[in-house]
Design an enzyme around this catalytic site. Sequence first.
Site, short mmCIF file in Angstrom:
data_model
loop_
_atom_site.label_atom_id
_atom_site.label_comp_id
_atom_site.label_asym_id
_atom_site.label_seq_id
_atom_site.Cartn_x
_atom_site.Cartn_y
_atom_site.Cartn_z
N TYR A 141 74.06 102.12 7.98
CA TYR A 141 73.43 102.27 6.67
C TYR A 141 73.68 103.65 6.06
CZ TYR A 141 70.60 97.97 6.69
OH TYR A 141 70.17 96.69 6.66
N LYS A 191 75.81 96.78 21.44
CA LYS A 191 77.09 96.07 21.57
C LYS A 191 78.01 96.97 22.38
CE LYS A 191 79.84 92.60 20.58
NZ LYS A 191 79.63 91.22 21.08
N ASP A 223 74.71 89.95 20.41
CA ASP A 223 74.98 88.52 20.16
C ASP A 223 74.13 87.66 21.10
OD1 ASP A 223 76.49 89.59 22.24
OD2 ASP A 223 78.32 88.49 21.77
N ASP A 247 67.92 94.97 11.46
CA ASP A 247 67.74 94.28 10.18
C ASP A 247 67.97 92.79 10.39
OD1 ASP A 247 67.50 93.98 7.33
OD2 ASP A 247 69.68 93.78 7.26
N ASP A 251 64.95 89.49 10.71
CA ASP A 251 64.88 88.29 9.85
C ASP A 251 64.93 87.03 10.72
OD1 ASP A 251 64.90 89.82 7.49
OD2 ASP A 251 66.23 88.40 6.48
C1 IPM Z 1 64.82 95.35 5.13
C2 IPM Z 1 65.70 95.06 3.94
C3 IPM Z 1 66.44 96.33 3.55
C4 IPM Z 1 67.28 96.75 4.73
C5 IPM Z 1 67.30 96.23 2.27
C6 IPM Z 1 66.50 95.77 1.09
C7 IPM Z 1 68.02 97.51 1.98
O1 IPM Z 1 66.56 94.01 4.23
O2 IPM Z 1 63.95 96.23 5.02
O3 IPM Z 1 65.01 94.70 6.17
O4 IPM Z 1 68.39 96.23 4.93
O5 IPM Z 1 66.84 97.60 5.50
MG MG Z 2 66.23 93.08 6.10
#
Ligand code: IPM
Ligand code: MG
Length: 362
Positions: A141, A191, A223, A247, A251
Site C-alpha cells: 500500500y 508468502k 493461499d 485486507d 473480507d
Molecule cells: C479496508 C478498505 C481499504 C483498504 C480501502 C478503502 C483503501 O478496503 O479498510 O479494508 O484497502 O485498506
Molecule cells: Mg478492505
Amino acid sequence: MKKQITLLPGDGIGPEVVTEAVRVLDKVGNVFGHEFTYQTAAIGGTAVDQFEDPLPQQTLQSCRESDAILLGAVGGPKWDSYPAHLRPEKGLLRIRKELELFSNLRPVSIYNSLISESTIKEDVVRGIDLLIVRELTGGLYFGEPSERLDVNGEEAAVDTLSYKRSEIERIIRMAFELAELRGKKVMSVDKANVLESSRLWRQIANEIAEDFPEVTLEHMLVDNAAMQLIRNPRQFDVLVTENLFGDILSDEASMISGSLGLLPSASLSAEGPGIYEPIHGSAPDIAGKGLANPLATIASVAMMLKYAFKMEKEAEAVMSAINAALDSGVRTADLVYGNQGSVTTSEMTDAVLAYIGTEQTN
Ligand code: IPM
Ligand code: MG
C-alpha cells in the site's frame, strides 16, 4: 468521563452508518453518565469535492486533537477516474500513515442468532473467535516506487512490497500481546515460499516468539490461510499478516459471520487517537436508501469504548444489545436470506438502543 470524538462520515453509506452509531454513543453516554462531544470533518470523495483534497489539513488537525475517531467509509464510482492523489482511498491511507495507525484489529465472531444464516455450515462456524491483526502502514500500500512506467515502449506499472524490521517487529509484538490475553496462539501468515519480505517477516516472528513463552507461534502461507479460513476457521486465535494479505483475508473472514455489514475494526498507534470503522466499504449502490447495516459501525463504537476509553462494561453493553436485537429477529437486507422481511438502517439501530440500559444488558 468527557471524551471528544472526531466523526469522519466519508462517502456512500458512510454518513448513514455514522449517524446511527452516534445515536448509540449518545445513549451509552446517558445511561453510564459520560459526555461525548463530536466534531465532524471531511474525508474521501466528499472532501475532494469540497476542498480538492481527500484529507484536508483541518480534518487531520481535528483528528489529532480528539480522543478517538469514528469513520464511515470512503470511495465511489464518481471519483474512480481521478488521479491517484485525489482518490478518496488516498485520504484513508494518508490518515493511517499520519497518525501511525500501524495496527488494525479485525475481530471475527458470530452472533448466535445468525449461525444458521451463515453461508458456511453451522458446525464449521459455531464458536468462532478469531482476531485478525493486519499491518496497516507498510507493504504494498505504501511501498515506493508505485507508478506507471514505460518498458521498451510498452505501458507498464509497478508497486513495491517493502518492510523494515521495525515495522514488522511492532505488529508481530502487538499480535503476541493480544494473544496473551486470549487463546495464546499466533498464526503468522505470509508468502515465504516466494517473497523476500515474507522471509524477513517469518524470521522476525520467530525471534519475537522467544519473548512470549506462553504463546504458540505457527506460520501459514497466505493461499493456504485463505482456504483454511473456510475449511476450519476455529483453528485460528490471532492471525497476523501484512497489509494487503490482511485486507483480503478480512473480507473473506467476514463471510464467516454472515455479512460484511457486521465486522468492526480498530486502527491503533503506539500512542494518540485510533480510528474505529466498519471493515465494509462505501457501498454506493445502496447509499441513501436506508438499506445499510449499521451493526459493523455500532460494533466499532464498542471497540472504541473498550480500546480508546477503557470503558469495558459500556462496550459489553453495546455488544449485548446488538446480540439481543438480532435475537429479537430484526434483520437488515444484507442479513435476509429467503423471504423474511427486512428493517431499515435506523430501525436496526432502534432495536439496539432498546436494549442499552435495560436489566438484560447492564
Ligand atoms: C479496508 C478498505 C481499504 C483498504 C480501502 C478503502 C483503501 O478496503 O479498510 O479494508 O484497502 O485498506
Ligand atoms: Mg478492505
